[in-house]
Scaffold this active site. Structure first.
Site, PDB file in Angstrom:
ATOM      1  N   SER A 125      24.203   2.003  92.416  1.00 18.06           N
ATOM      2  CA  SER A 125      23.589   3.314  92.188  1.00 18.06           C
ATOM      3  C   SER A 125      24.638   4.357  91.798  1.00 18.06           C
ATOM      4  O   SER A 125      24.304   5.530  91.648  1.00 18.06           O
ATOM      5  CB  SER A 125      22.806   3.764  93.427  1.00 18.06           C
TER       6      SER A 125
ATOM      7  N   GLU B  59      25.953  -2.308 101.247  1.00 14.10           N
ATOM      8  CA  GLU B  59      26.310  -1.127 100.456  1.00 14.10           C
ATOM      9  C   GLU B  59      27.380  -1.397  99.394  1.00 14.10           C
ATOM     10  O   GLU B  59      27.288  -0.895  98.282  1.00 14.10           O
ATOM     11  CB  GLU B  59      26.770   0.024 101.366  1.00 14.10           C
TER      12      GLU B  59
ATOM     13  N   HIS C 115      19.254   6.221  95.057  1.00 12.05           N
ATOM     14  CA  HIS C 115      20.103   5.277  95.787  1.00 12.05           C
ATOM     15  C   HIS C 115      19.247   4.267  96.551  1.00 12.05           C
ATOM     16  O   HIS C 115      19.474   3.055  96.473  1.00 12.05           O
ATOM     17  CB  HIS C 115      21.043   6.001  96.750  1.00 12.05           C
TER      18      HIS C 115
ATOM     19  N   HIS D 291      18.848  -0.311  96.535  1.00 16.82           N
ATOM     20  CA  HIS D 291      18.580  -1.318  97.568  1.00 16.82           C
ATOM     21  C   HIS D 291      17.430  -2.268  97.258  1.00 16.82           C
ATOM     22  O   HIS D 291      17.468  -3.425  97.649  1.00 16.82           O
ATOM     23  CB  HIS D 291      18.248  -0.627  98.902  1.00 16.82           C
TER      24      HIS D 291
END
Ligand code: PHE
Ligand code: FE
Length: 282
Positions: free
Chosen positions: A194, A175, A129, A134
């Site tokens: 993700s 996010e 993740h 990111h």
């Protein structure tokens, strides 16, 4: 993102800033296999769904190679592009530690990787993740500047007691953000790219609402961490996001203190985007 309450001292073996060595040679073949499985699923799904900045970032960082990336190699490429680096941490870190890293263009990433039986769901962010989700966006200059500004803004929001409002901005952009492009809606949020299930659901499913991004609206909207989102916010551009967030939030926080929360659903005041029609029911 970050943990609060009593764990305010770094665990044994971590530095005062909560970072640890990645110890890349210690990953097992099975752990590298988990990365490759996750990587291949997402790499097949994301073209045409993730935004160009994300896909270019993935390419520029060459994240698939030997399984779990070696952060030293990754940092060589990333720092040359935007001055960001990735630092390994044991897990969630306290808010001020997290913001302090971001304000210095360091992205804290969990070192562990999920187990094979957790491919689709886990509670704490792992290296897949944190790095796959990111880090590609940190190769985009505008987004890289936004993330640094967010770290500075986070430290300020903490002092002003408005972190719950600012955290919603992180949630609905970093996010779970969507971007409007001439080709249709595209994903840039790390929590989506993700996730195998949510990468399809957020664009194709008729259930969630996709609302035009509005800073105050976002900061008034709670979020859920236990299921796919019921609402996404759609940005016109990263430039616009950076520009809006560079204003002084002091007066905005004062206004927010007097305003009630809004539903995680469309209201008559929202501008609503439709699910991509070509994709529904696919
Ligand atoms: N401009 C905000 C403030 O004055 C800080 C901020 C920057 C917040 C970028 C989010 C993102 O507090
Ligand atoms: Fe995250």
């Amino acid at each position: 993102m970050s943990a609060d309450f009593f764990a305010q001292v770094p665990p044994a073996g971590a530095r005062p800033d909560w970072t640890i060595d990645q110890d890349w040679p210690a990953y097992t073949a099975a752990e590298h296999g988990v990365w490759l499985t996750l990587y291949e699923r997402q790499a097949a799904l994301l073209p045409g769904r993730a935004c160009d900045a994300f896909l270019h970032g993935l390419e520029a960082l060459d994240l698939h190679g030997q399984g779990v990336p070696d952060l030293r190699e990754l940092n060589g490429k990333l720092s040359a592009l935007t001055g960001w680096t990735v630092v390994a941490v044991p897990g969630l870190v306290p808010d001020e530690v997290f913001f302090e890293h971001l304000a210095n263009r360091r992205f804290p990433a969990g070192r562990f990787i999920r187990r094979p039986e957790q491919l689709d769901y886990l509670q704490e962010p792992d290296i897949f993740h944190d790095v796959f989700g990111h880090v590609p966006m940190l190769t985009d200059r505008t987004f890289a500047d936004y993330m640094q500004a967010y770290g500075e803004g986070g430290l300020r929001a903490l002092r002003l007691g408005r972190l719950h409002n600012l955290a919603r901005l992180y949630w609905y952009t970093v996010e779970f953000g969507l971007l409007d492009t001439p080709q249709g809606l595209r994903i840039y949020g790390a929590g989506i790219v993700s996730s195998y299930g949510e990468s399809a659901y957020c664009l194709d499913d008729p259930r969630p609402d996709r609302l035009a991004f509005d800073m105050i609206r976002v900061m008034r909207t709670p979020y859920r961490i236990d299921d796919f989102q019921q609402v996404y916010f759609v940005l016109p551009s990263f430039q616009r996001l950076l520009q809006e967030t560079l204003q002084d939030f002091g007066p905005i926080y004062e206004r927010l203190a007097a305003l009630p929360d809004l539903p995680m659903r469309r209201t008559p005041a929202d501008h609503v985007f439709q699910a991509s029609p070509s994709r529904v029911n696919r």
